[in-house]
Design a protein around this motif. Structure first.
Motif, PDB file in Angstrom:
ATOM      1  N   UNK A 150      23.990  12.244 -40.577  1.00 49.43           N
ATOM      2  CA  UNK A 150      22.735  12.446 -39.853  1.00 49.43           C
ATOM      3  C   UNK A 150      22.394  11.230 -38.991  1.00 49.43           C
ATOM      4  N   UNK A 151      22.560  10.036 -39.551  1.00 50.64           N
ATOM      5  CA  UNK A 151      22.244   8.807 -38.804  1.00 50.64           C
ATOM      6  C   UNK A 151      23.129   8.695 -37.571  1.00 50.64           C
ATOM      7  N   UNK A 152      24.439   8.905 -37.741  1.00 50.59           N
ATOM      8  CA  UNK A 152      25.351   8.785 -36.600  1.00 50.59           C
ATOM      9  C   UNK A 152      25.068   9.857 -35.544  1.00 50.59           C
ATOM     10  N   UNK A 158      20.744  10.226 -29.233  1.00 51.32           N
ATOM     11  CA  UNK A 158      19.683   9.513 -28.515  1.00 51.32           C
ATOM     12  C   UNK A 158      20.281   8.510 -27.542  1.00 51.32           C
ATOM     13  N   UNK A 159      21.297   7.761 -27.992  1.00 52.02           N
ATOM     14  CA  UNK A 159      21.894   6.735 -27.122  1.00 52.02           C
ATOM     15  C   UNK A 159      22.543   7.380 -25.900  1.00 52.02           C
ATOM     16  N   UNK A 160      23.336   8.407 -26.136  1.00 49.25           N
ATOM     17  CA  UNK A 160      23.992   9.083 -25.015  1.00 49.25           C
ATOM     18  C   UNK A 160      22.946   9.708 -24.094  1.00 49.25           C
ATOM     19  N   UNK A 161      21.926  10.288 -24.715  1.00 48.40           N
ATOM     20  CA  UNK A 161      20.871  10.896 -23.904  1.00 48.40           C
ATOM     21  C   UNK A 161      20.177   9.888 -23.016  1.00 48.40           C
ATOM     22  N   UNK A 165      22.203   9.998 -19.287  1.00 52.05           N
ATOM     23  CA  UNK A 165      21.383  10.922 -18.517  1.00 52.05           C
ATOM     24  C   UNK A 165      20.193  10.238 -17.862  1.00 52.05           C
ATOM     25  N   UNK A 166      20.170   8.901 -17.915  1.00 54.51           N
ATOM     26  CA  UNK A 166      19.091   8.155 -17.254  1.00 54.51           C
ATOM     27  C   UNK A 166      19.034   8.428 -15.752  1.00 54.51           C
ATOM     28  N   UNK A 167      20.188   8.560 -15.062  1.00 53.59           N
ATOM     29  CA  UNK A 167      20.115   8.851 -13.621  1.00 53.59           C
ATOM     30  C   UNK A 167      19.406  10.166 -13.300  1.00 53.59           C
ATOM     31  N   UNK A 168      19.332  11.085 -14.250  1.00 51.22           N
ATOM     32  CA  UNK A 168      18.714  12.391 -13.988  1.00 51.22           C
ATOM     33  C   UNK A 168      17.208  12.382 -14.236  1.00 51.22           C
ATOM     34  N   UNK A 169      16.637  11.225 -14.540  1.00 51.35           N
ATOM     35  CA  UNK A 169      15.208  11.152 -14.857  1.00 51.35           C
ATOM     36  C   UNK A 169      14.322  11.256 -13.613  1.00 51.35           C
TER      37      UNK A 169
END
Length: 200
Positions: A150-152, A158-161, A165-169
């Motif tokens: 669950x932790x991984x 969250x990290x990948x998101x 995906x930061x450029x899509x914000x």
């Protein structure tokens, strides 16, 4: 597990290249390097917009890593695991000299004795094999397996998101990617003393 790998595991105490007191440093520095890589990549993308040239720009420098083959020595743990104790001792003497430590003159004999002791211990152990079902066999192990899974999963999602995906914000894509890389740096710098003094 193959006997060679068991030998490597059991020799960890005798030949420890990254000791417990340096593990936090090595972990934090590798993460800082990754964050700096993201920031650098944002700068490269800002300068080179064509995807073909961008791919070549970030990929071709990796070919320089192949030149390390002629400079970096083989892993002493691996050499010991495959029975090349003399070559391992030669490399470890160089490592010890660079780190300001001394290795006993009869180091090769000591390593060979440890290997013989390890072989004797492995011979006494049962040859039971372990599989994925052993992660769920006992209640304690089942709880640990589920919690770590669950932790991984949550951490990676969250990290990948946030990172990828930061450029899509909205707004400038390159600026968003740059900020996603920069925002990690203070976290690692704050984690450094925290991990050193309080542990994980």
């Amino acid at each position: 597990m193959p006997p060679a790998l068991k030998k490597v595991q059991r020799l960890d105490i005798a030949i420890e290249l990254v000791g417990p007191d340096r593990r936090v440093f090595c972990t934090i520095v590798s993460n800082i390097a990754y964050s700096c890589g993201l920031v650098l990549l944002a700068g490269i993308v800002y300068l080179i917009r064509d995807w073909r040239f961008l791919t070549l720009t970030v990929s071709l420098p990796l070919l320089l890593l192949f030149s390390c083959y002629f400079v970096l020595p083989e892993s002493p743990r691996w050499l010991i695991a495959v029975g090349k104790t003399r070559e391992a001792a030669r490399i470890l003497k160089t490592i010890a000299r660079v780190n300001g430590h001394n290795i006993p003159p009869d180091f090769v004999k000591i390593v060979q004795q440890k290997l013989q002791q390890t072989d004797a211990v492995i011979g006494r152990e049962s040859e039971s094999s372990y599989g994925i079902m052993d992660l769920f066999r006992t209640t304690n192990m089942r709880h640990k397996t589920l919690i770590i899974t669950l932790i991984w999963f949550a951490n990676t999602s969250v990290y990948v998101g946030l990172s990828y995906y930061a450029p899509a914000l909205g707004g400038d894509e390159i600026w968003n990617f740059f900020l996603a890389g920069v925002v990690e740096l203070p976290t690692y710098i704050m984690l450094w003393p925290g991990l050193s003094y309080f542990g994980r």
